[in-house]
Each structure stands twice: as structure tokens, then as C-alpha cells.
Design a protein around this motif. Structure first.
Motif, short mmCIF file in Angstrom:
data_model
loop_
_atom_site.label_atom_id
_atom_site.label_comp_id
_atom_site.label_asym_id
_atom_site.label_seq_id
_atom_site.Cartn_x
_atom_site.Cartn_y
_atom_site.Cartn_z
N VAL A 36 -2.46 24.89 16.34
CA VAL A 36 -1.74 24.82 15.95
C VAL A 36 -1.27 23.61 16.85
O VAL A 36 -0.81 24.38 18.37
CB VAL A 36 -0.95 25.88 16.32
N GLY A 37 -0.48 22.59 16.66
CA GLY A 37 -0.25 21.30 17.16
C GLY A 37 -1.12 20.07 18.13
O GLY A 37 -1.77 21.43 18.64
N ALA A 38 -1.15 19.40 17.41
CA ALA A 38 -2.29 18.45 17.59
C ALA A 38 -1.57 16.92 18.67
O ALA A 38 -1.47 15.86 19.12
CB ALA A 38 -2.48 17.78 16.51
N GLY A 39 -1.25 18.32 19.95
CA GLY A 39 -0.45 17.19 21.22
C GLY A 39 -1.43 17.02 22.71
O GLY A 39 -2.61 16.96 22.25
N VAL A 60 -3.18 21.84 12.42
CA VAL A 60 -1.71 22.00 11.65
C VAL A 60 -0.93 21.10 12.59
O VAL A 60 -0.17 21.18 14.26
CB VAL A 60 -1.46 23.38 11.58
N ASP A 61 0.06 20.15 11.88
CA ASP A 61 1.43 19.37 13.10
C ASP A 61 1.59 18.86 11.47
O ASP A 61 0.83 17.89 10.43
CB ASP A 61 -0.06 18.44 13.84
N PRO A 84 -0.26 9.77 10.52
CA PRO A 84 0.22 11.55 10.51
C PRO A 84 -1.68 11.57 11.69
O PRO A 84 -2.26 11.36 12.15
CB PRO A 84 -0.18 11.78 9.72
N LYS A 85 -0.55 12.70 12.63
CA LYS A 85 -1.94 13.05 13.59
C LYS A 85 -2.31 13.91 13.42
O LYS A 85 -3.69 13.64 13.82
CB LYS A 85 -0.86 14.40 14.84
N VAL A 86 -2.35 14.54 11.81
CA VAL A 86 -3.39 15.77 11.69
C VAL A 86 -4.56 14.74 10.64
O VAL A 86 -6.07 14.78 10.82
CB VAL A 86 -3.50 16.60 10.58
#
Ligand SMILES: [Zn+2]
Length: 261
Positions: A36-39, A60-61, A84-86
Motif C-alpha cells: 500500500v503506497g508506491a512511494g 495500491v496508489d 499513474p504510479k501503479v
């Protein structure tokens, strides 16, 4: 299914580890992990988990890559800015290891979708950047009896814990913090800053703890690790279950996700 010749070659440095070997690698291949979180945390975590051969990796992001992300979010390239990050992340992970099934979830985690999202996975890695998501994931993973490997980083310091509050001997996140702080009282990463490599340390440790859970190599559950980058200090302290915890204690008052917006 036995490991293929290609897998025997790709995972050779895992396979020679007595504690991992073929059976451990097969468990890694059979695992479904949701990040959870593609940071700053999710980037190194996803890269190491894909490289390690996790069979199914969910991301998930709901955000897009921005230029100011690239100082720490090593899953992305300059050409990804605006994507989009994902989507960019799934492409990078597939290029690293085509044997991994990457599932991009381009959405924000909410009380309405969290249970359905985590249902498809064995274990959850929280690399989110806000308390609402942390508490929501903690509660949802508790009700679903899924291990939650949670990492956090601010400025020069990091924190890592594995929560299994559904077990009688293990704490949940609410055993540490009963409730989220009032909105606006704790500054976020864009306000305080974060040293990119410190996020890399914590995200890598998070991937390691996920691999330990998956391959049966041990657990951090019941402890919390803190990292101070400026003084290069790691500390692991016991994190006991709180019998008065509103979620996992002896007389729980939280029975569902209805408190979450
Ligand atoms: Zn608890």
C-alpha cells in the motif's frame, strides 16, 4: 510445480542459503503480497520483493509520479513523470522480473474497498504516508487475520513493526497508538522533508520482514524497530499487546470498520 531452470539460475543466491533453499523459494513464489503506497517505502519494498520472486505483487496508489518523488521513489524514472504510479511501477517490476504477476490497483484505500483489496493477498505491507490509512489497514488486517508489515519514515528517522493483533500474544498498531492524532497536528513528509536513502533503508527492511514471514524465517511481531540515520542507530524494543486495546484487547469496542470515513 518444481522450480524451472530459469528460476534455479535467477534465485541461485537464495537457493544456496540453507534456511531458504528450494522449499523457501517455492513459498516465496506462492506468496501474494499487497503493497500500500508506491512511494519512498513502497518503491524499494516492491523492487526487492519482485527481485526475490514473490509470485503475486499488488500495488495500491491513486497518485501520479511527480518530479519531487524521484529523489527517493526509485521505482520510477524521469520519463515516468505524470504517469499513474501503479502503471509505471508495474512496468518497472515486470521488466525486473517477468515471473512476477503484478496487479496495479489505481485507487485510494478506503473503508469501502479495503476488505475486498486485502482479501486477494496473504500479507500486507503498509508504506502509506498518513494516519488514516495506517489505522484503516491495521483494523482491516486484524479482522482478516493477515500480518501487516508496517514501515514509516520522517526526516532522518524510521520505524518498522509487524502487527498480528489477531494472535493472542501479538500487538496491533492500536496497542502502540490508540487513535489517530487530530488532523493537522503531525506534519507530513512534504512539510518536514525526508532523506531519500533513509526511506530506502526502511523500505528494504520492510521487504526483508515480508520475505521472513513468507518463507518462515522468523518474525518481528511483538517488537518495534527504530532507526536514527544521523547517528546510525538501530534499536529494537519489545512491543507488548495492550490488554486495554480497543481493537485486539480483552474487551474490544471496535467491532468493524464503521468508525473509518
Ligand atoms: Zn491492539
Amino acid at each position: 510445480m518444481p522450480l524451472s531452470d530459469d528460476e534455479l539460475d535467477r534465485y541461485a543466491r537464495h537457493l544456496v542459503l540453507r534456511e531458504v533453499g528450494g522449499p523457501g523459494q517455492a513459498k516465496i513464489r506462492g506468496a501474494k503480497v499487497l503493497i500500500v503506497g508506491a512511494g519512498g517505502l513502497g518503491s524499494p519494498a516492491a523492487l526487492y520483493l519482485a527481485a526475490a520472486g514473490i509470485g503475486t505483487l499488488g500495488l495500491v496508489d491513486d497518485d501520479a509520479v511527480s518530479l519531487s518523488n524521484l529523489q527517493r521513489q526509485i521505482l520510477f524514472r524521469t520519463a515516468d513523470v505524470g504517469r499513474p504510479k501503479v502503471e509505471a511501477g508495474a512496468q518497472a517490476l515486470a521488466a525486473l522480473n517477468p515471473g512476477v504477476e503484478v496487479r496495479p490497483h489505481h485507487t485510494r484505500l478506503t473503508a469501502a474497498n479495503v476488505q475486498e483489496l486485502i482479501a486477494g493477498y496473504d500479507i500486507v505491507a503498509d508504506g502509506s504516508d498518513n494516519f488514516a490509512t495506517r489505522f484503516l489497514l491495521n483494523d482491516a488486517c486484524f479482522f482478516a487475520s493477515k500480518a501487516l508489515v508496517s514501515a514509516a519514515v520522517t526526516e532522518f528517522e524510521g520505524q518498522l513493526a509487524t502487527y498480528k493483533g489477531y494472535r493472542r500474544d501479538c500487538p496491533c498498531y492500536r496497542c502502540l497508538f490508540a487513535a489517530p492524532p487530530p488532523p493537522g497536528t503531525v506534519p507530513n513528509c512534504s512539510e518536514t522533508g525526508v532523506l531519500g536513502a533513509a526511506a530506502g533503508v526502511m523500505g528494504s527492511l520492510q521487504a526483508l520482514e515480508v520475505l521472513k514471514e513468507v518463507a518462515g524465517l522468523g518474525t518481528l511481531a511483538g517488537q518495534i524497530l527504530t532507526y536514527k540515520a544521523l547517528t546510525t542507530e538501530f534499536r529494537t524494543v519489545r512491543l507488548p499487546k495492550d490488554p486495554a486495546c480497543a481493537l485486539c484487547g480483552t474487551a474490544p469496542t471496535i467491532r468493524d470498520l464503521s468508525d473509518h470515513p
